[in-house]
Design a protein around this motif. Structure first.
Motif, PDB file in Angstrom:
ATOM      1  N   PHE A   1      -1.969  -1.246  -3.951  1.00  0.00           N
ATOM      2  CA  PHE A   1      -3.027  -0.216  -3.327  1.00  0.00           C
ATOM      3  C   PHE A   1      -2.442   0.997  -3.279  1.00  0.00           C
ATOM      4  O   PHE A   1      -1.723   1.380  -2.438  1.00  0.00           O
ATOM      5  CB  PHE A   1      -3.265  -0.705  -1.779  1.00  0.00           C
ATOM      6  CG  PHE A   1      -4.057  -2.553  -1.334  1.00  0.00           C
ATOM      7  CD1 PHE A   1      -5.390  -2.441  -2.317  1.00  0.00           C
ATOM      8  CD2 PHE A   1      -2.983  -2.903  -1.962  1.00  0.00           C
ATOM      9  CE1 PHE A   1      -5.874  -3.884  -1.698  1.00  0.00           C
ATOM     10  CE2 PHE A   1      -3.488  -4.725  -1.970  1.00  0.00           C
ATOM     11  CZ  PHE A   1      -5.040  -4.464  -1.767  1.00  0.00           C
ATOM     12  N   MET A   2      -3.111   2.116  -3.764  1.00  0.00           N
ATOM     13  CA  MET A   2      -2.730   3.362  -3.787  1.00  0.00           C
ATOM     14  C   MET A   2      -4.218   4.283  -3.269  1.00  0.00           C
ATOM     15  O   MET A   2      -5.201   4.019  -3.386  1.00  0.00           O
ATOM     16  CB  MET A   2      -2.853   4.286  -4.394  1.00  0.00           C
ATOM     17  CG  MET A   2      -1.640   3.264  -5.850  1.00  0.00           C
ATOM     18  SD  MET A   2      -1.468   4.266  -7.514  1.00  0.00           S
ATOM     19  CE  MET A   2      -0.563   5.535  -6.965  1.00  0.00           C
ATOM     20  N   LEU A   3      -3.578   4.763  -1.332  1.00  0.00           N
ATOM     21  CA  LEU A   3      -4.963   5.731  -1.103  1.00  0.00           C
ATOM     22  C   LEU A   3      -4.573   7.131  -1.658  1.00  0.00           C
ATOM     23  O   LEU A   3      -3.925   7.809  -0.820  1.00  0.00           O
ATOM     24  CB  LEU A   3      -4.776   5.353   0.695  1.00  0.00           C
ATOM     25  CG  LEU A   3      -5.000   4.018   1.763  1.00  0.00           C
ATOM     26  CD1 LEU A   3      -4.747   3.671   2.334  1.00  0.00           C
ATOM     27  CD2 LEU A   3      -5.773   3.335   0.625  1.00  0.00           C
ATOM     28  N   SER A   4      -5.578   7.935  -1.400  1.00  0.00           N
ATOM     29  CA  SER A   4      -5.353   9.755  -1.604  1.00  0.00           C
ATOM     30  C   SER A   4      -4.857  10.461  -0.361  1.00  0.00           C
ATOM     31  O   SER A   4      -4.392  11.604  -0.777  1.00  0.00           O
ATOM     32  CB  SER A   4      -7.002   9.564  -2.155  1.00  0.00           C
ATOM     33  OG  SER A   4      -6.781   9.428  -3.211  1.00  0.00           O
ATOM     34  N   LYS A   5      -5.068   9.364   1.437  1.00  0.00           N
ATOM     35  CA  LYS A   5      -4.823  10.298   2.020  1.00  0.00           C
ATOM     36  C   LYS A   5      -4.452   8.834   3.188  1.00  0.00           C
ATOM     37  O   LYS A   5      -4.710   8.391   2.992  1.00  0.00           O
ATOM     38  CB  LYS A   5      -6.053  11.601   2.419  1.00  0.00           C
ATOM     39  CG  LYS A   5      -6.813  10.651   2.942  1.00  0.00           C
ATOM     40  CD  LYS A   5      -8.183  11.751   3.103  1.00  0.00           C
ATOM     41  CE  LYS A   5      -9.456  11.299   3.900  1.00  0.00           C
ATOM     42  NZ  LYS A   5     -10.509  12.301   4.217  1.00  0.00           N
TER      43      LYS A   5
ATOM     44  N   VAL B   1       1.283  -1.046  -0.617  1.00  0.00           N
ATOM     45  CA  VAL B   1       0.199  -0.189   0.121  1.00  0.00           C
ATOM     46  C   VAL B   1       0.794   1.450   0.463  1.00  0.00           C
ATOM     47  O   VAL B   1       2.230   1.257   0.555  1.00  0.00           O
ATOM     48  CB  VAL B   1      -1.168  -0.040   1.102  1.00  0.00           C
ATOM     49  CG1 VAL B   1      -0.044  -0.007   2.894  1.00  0.00           C
ATOM     50  CG2 VAL B   1      -1.840   1.060   1.107  1.00  0.00           C
ATOM     51  N   ASN B   2       0.894   1.994  -1.013  1.00  0.00           N
ATOM     52  CA  ASN B   2       1.502   3.562  -0.857  1.00  0.00           C
ATOM     53  C   ASN B   2       0.736   4.534  -0.346  1.00  0.00           C
ATOM     54  O   ASN B   2      -0.539   4.865   0.236  1.00  0.00           O
ATOM     55  CB  ASN B   2       1.855   4.709  -2.721  1.00  0.00           C
ATOM     56  CG  ASN B   2       2.404   5.202  -2.030  1.00  0.00           C
ATOM     57  OD1 ASN B   2       3.600   5.335  -2.026  1.00  0.00           O
ATOM     58  ND2 ASN B   2       1.132   6.520  -2.829  1.00  0.00           N
ATOM     59  N   ILE B   3       1.639   4.957   1.094  1.00  0.00           N
ATOM     60  CA  ILE B   3       0.477   5.772   1.705  1.00  0.00           C
ATOM     61  C   ILE B   3       2.223   7.098   2.111  1.00  0.00           C
ATOM     62  O   ILE B   3       1.585   8.158   3.423  1.00  0.00           O
ATOM     63  CB  ILE B   3       0.470   5.510   3.563  1.00  0.00           C
ATOM     64  CG1 ILE B   3       1.439   4.651   4.059  1.00  0.00           C
ATOM     65  CG2 ILE B   3      -0.642   4.453   3.388  1.00  0.00           C
ATOM     66  CD1 ILE B   3       1.475   4.125   5.261  1.00  0.00           C
ATOM     67  N   LEU B   4       2.359   7.222   1.007  1.00  0.00           N
ATOM     68  CA  LEU B   4       3.308   8.117   1.133  1.00  0.00           C
ATOM     69  C   LEU B   4       3.292   9.643  -0.117  1.00  0.00           C
ATOM     70  O   LEU B   4       2.375   8.818  -1.183  1.00  0.00           O
ATOM     71  CB  LEU B   4       4.919   7.517   1.358  1.00  0.00           C
ATOM     72  CG  LEU B   4       5.391   7.127   1.330  1.00  0.00           C
ATOM     73  CD1 LEU B   4       6.642   6.111   1.521  1.00  0.00           C
ATOM     74  CD2 LEU B   4       5.950   7.406   3.011  1.00  0.00           C
ATOM     75  N   PRO B   5       4.033  10.424   0.000  1.00  0.00           N
ATOM     76  CA  PRO B   5       3.828  11.283  -1.162  1.00  0.00           C
ATOM     77  C   PRO B   5       4.423  11.538  -1.613  1.00  0.00           C
ATOM     78  O   PRO B   5       5.225  10.249  -2.152  1.00  0.00           O
ATOM     79  CB  PRO B   5       4.123  12.354  -0.530  1.00  0.00           C
ATOM     80  CG  PRO B   5       4.670  13.170   1.320  1.00  0.00           C
ATOM     81  CD  PRO B   5       4.600  11.356   1.114  1.00  0.00           C
TER      82      PRO B   5
END
Length: 498
Positions: A216-220, A190-194
């Motif tokens: 997985f990509m989270l917008s925030k 999961v990407n949780i980084l800027p």
């Protein structure tokens, strides 16, 4: 589709595998490659190639981010990701510096995009409103040695510089991490980084896609969603900065016992957890090990060089150390005269290798200054190598670089902005030690009116500095401590705060 871009060549082999999952749905590699060509069609128009023109994009960390980045690459352009958290003034600086002709944006940033288009002569492209066209178009020839990406980084000269990396640089970076960290196509991360820093762009997203894995990509940043992915055993790899691990530890303590047990069990099924972009406090490492069963893998890198050092995937990891050189990376530790020092002696880290950047955008003198005469990149970081060849980062050579929450921030840039305010006579910005953030930003100032309301200044800064660049500690002084030459003595200012 035929292309000479290594990561896109590689990903064309995965076709029906799931590449990205975001809030809107799941996307295969085939869909991603096709949608990227839609972007290419609208960028090229009558042109045969963008010929390494910088193209800025303001898109949240989701599927459309990668679609945009790849579309720019297929067009022969240099992808310039804008920081979605940055105020208009900082975005204006990047657009002016790049001289871009296009701004690709997501409609949630329409207000900023319209304001930028009004100031600059650029064409706006709404990434969600691309009319579907026949993608069977002739793609331009793109060589792997061409410029691919430009990420802005803070430096000791104040204003950020555009770090240009080629497709070959990015490929070397990904290959080194894939080998060292045993990436495989069954991985899920999961990407949780800027996504305006290489940690998120390359270490997480590009490395996953290079290997046919799912991202997985989270917008925030969303702790509830992260816990859900963990509990459902959706992840095999996890990467974050120390501040995120500290937040997760604090939140974990509030969970119900049954959920704690499930989280612990799920963590232990994962194969790799990595921490980087800032020093990892030993206390955080130890607490996380108690929760997850993982000793976090610490590593070291910079925008200009990608990742250079890493602890071992298979061997014992030493807290507070960042390991050995990654595959294809050469390192040296030198004194002030750039002569090699003996093992155990501290010195500046120099790096050479295929992942090292090509240039600072339109700054030939700064580029030249960044390297030694024989081609070694000067990191500006002080390190120590032990008898086993394992490195420890001791700090920055320059007091004007502050590392906070995974970001590298220029104290000079903040000072420059502060001095624009009519009430600020003098100012000095320093970094204070922090277990949670690595360093916290502090500003000492001399004001025209000592009774001036500081809250007004803070509100004024909101329009001019990104949230992570704003000082969190303030001190009003009658005068700044200076030496006999009239230069501000920053170590003395740090003492005033401590």
């Amino acid at each position: 589709m035929t292309t000479e871009i290594p990561i896109l060549q590689r990903c064309s082999e995965y076709q029906d595998r799931i590449a990205i999952i975001d809030e809107q749905g799941k996307y295969t590699y085939a869909t991603l490659l096709q949608d990227a060509q839609q972007v290419t069609h609208h960028l090229l128009s009558a042109n045969r190639s963008l010929q390494e023109q910088p193209i800025c994009f303001l898109v949240p960390p989701q599927y459309t981010y990668v679609q945009t980045q790849w579309g720019i690459w297929l067009s022969g352009g240099i992808a310039v990701p804008l920081a979605v958290s940055h105020p208009l003034a900082e975005l204006e600086y990047v657009l002016e510096d790049t001289g871009t002709s296009f701004l690709i944006y997501h409609p949630i940033f329409e207000e900023k995009a319209l304001a930028l288009a009004e100031k600059f002569s650029i064409q706006l492209i709404n990434i969600l409103e691309l009319p579907k066209v026949d993608i069977n178009i002739a793609l331009p020839e793109v060589q792997s040695g061409q410029g691919a990406m430009m990420v802005y980084t803070s430096g000791t000269t104040g204003k950020p510089k555009g770090v240009v990396t080629t497709h070959d640089n990015i490929t070397a970076h990904i290959k080194a991490l894939s080998e060292a960290w045993h990436w495989q196509k069954e991985d899920r991360i999961v990407n949780i980084l800027p996504l305006h820093h290489v940690h998120g762009i390359v270490n997480v997203v590009a490395s996953a896609l290079w290997n046919g894995a799912t991202c997985f990509m989270l917008s925030k940043f969303d702790l509830e969603k992260i816990w859900q992915l963990v509990e459902e055993d959706q992840l095999s790899v996890f990467m974050a900065v120390p501040t995120i691990y500290a937040k997760m530890i604090a939140d974990y303590k509030t969970l119900l016992d049954t959920k704690k047990t499930q989280v612990q069990q799920s963590f232990r099924k994962m194969r790799l957890m990595v921490s980087g972009s800032a020093a990892l406090p030993v206390s955080v490492l130890q607490e996380w090990e108690g929760i997850s069963g993982h000793v976090l893998l610490e590593r070291y890198g910079m925008t200009e060089i990608g990742m250079a050092l890493s602890n071992s995937y298979t061997e014992k990891r030493i807290p507070g150390h960042v390991g050995k050189p990654l595959p294809f990376v050469q390192t040296r530790v030198v004194d002030a005269d750039y002569k090699d020092v003996s093992t155990g002696t501290s010195g500046e880290l120099l790096v050479k290798g295929p992942s090292v950047f090509s240039e600072y955008w339109q700054k030939p003198e700064a580029t030249k200054e960044a390297f030694t005469k024989d081609g070694w990149f000067k990191t500006g970081d002080v390190v120590q190598e032990n008898e086993n060849g394992i490195y420890k980062i001791l700090g920055r050579q320059s007091v004007d670089i502050i590392k906070t929450g995974g970001y590298k921030v220029s104290a000079l840039e903040i000072e420059e902005v502060l001095r624009e305010h009519s009430e600020v006579t003098e100012c000095a910005v320093v970094g204070l030690p922090s277990d949670e953030w690595g360093q916290e930003i502090a500003a000492a100032m001399v004001l025209n009116d000592p009774q001036f309301d500081l809250e007004l200044l803070k509100d004024w800064l909101k329009q001019r500095l990104a949230p992570y660049k704003k000082p969190v500690h303030w001190k009003m002084l009658d005068m700044l401590p200076k030496n006999a030459m009239g230069k501000v003595v920053k170590p003395e200012i740090v003492k005033l705060f401590l």
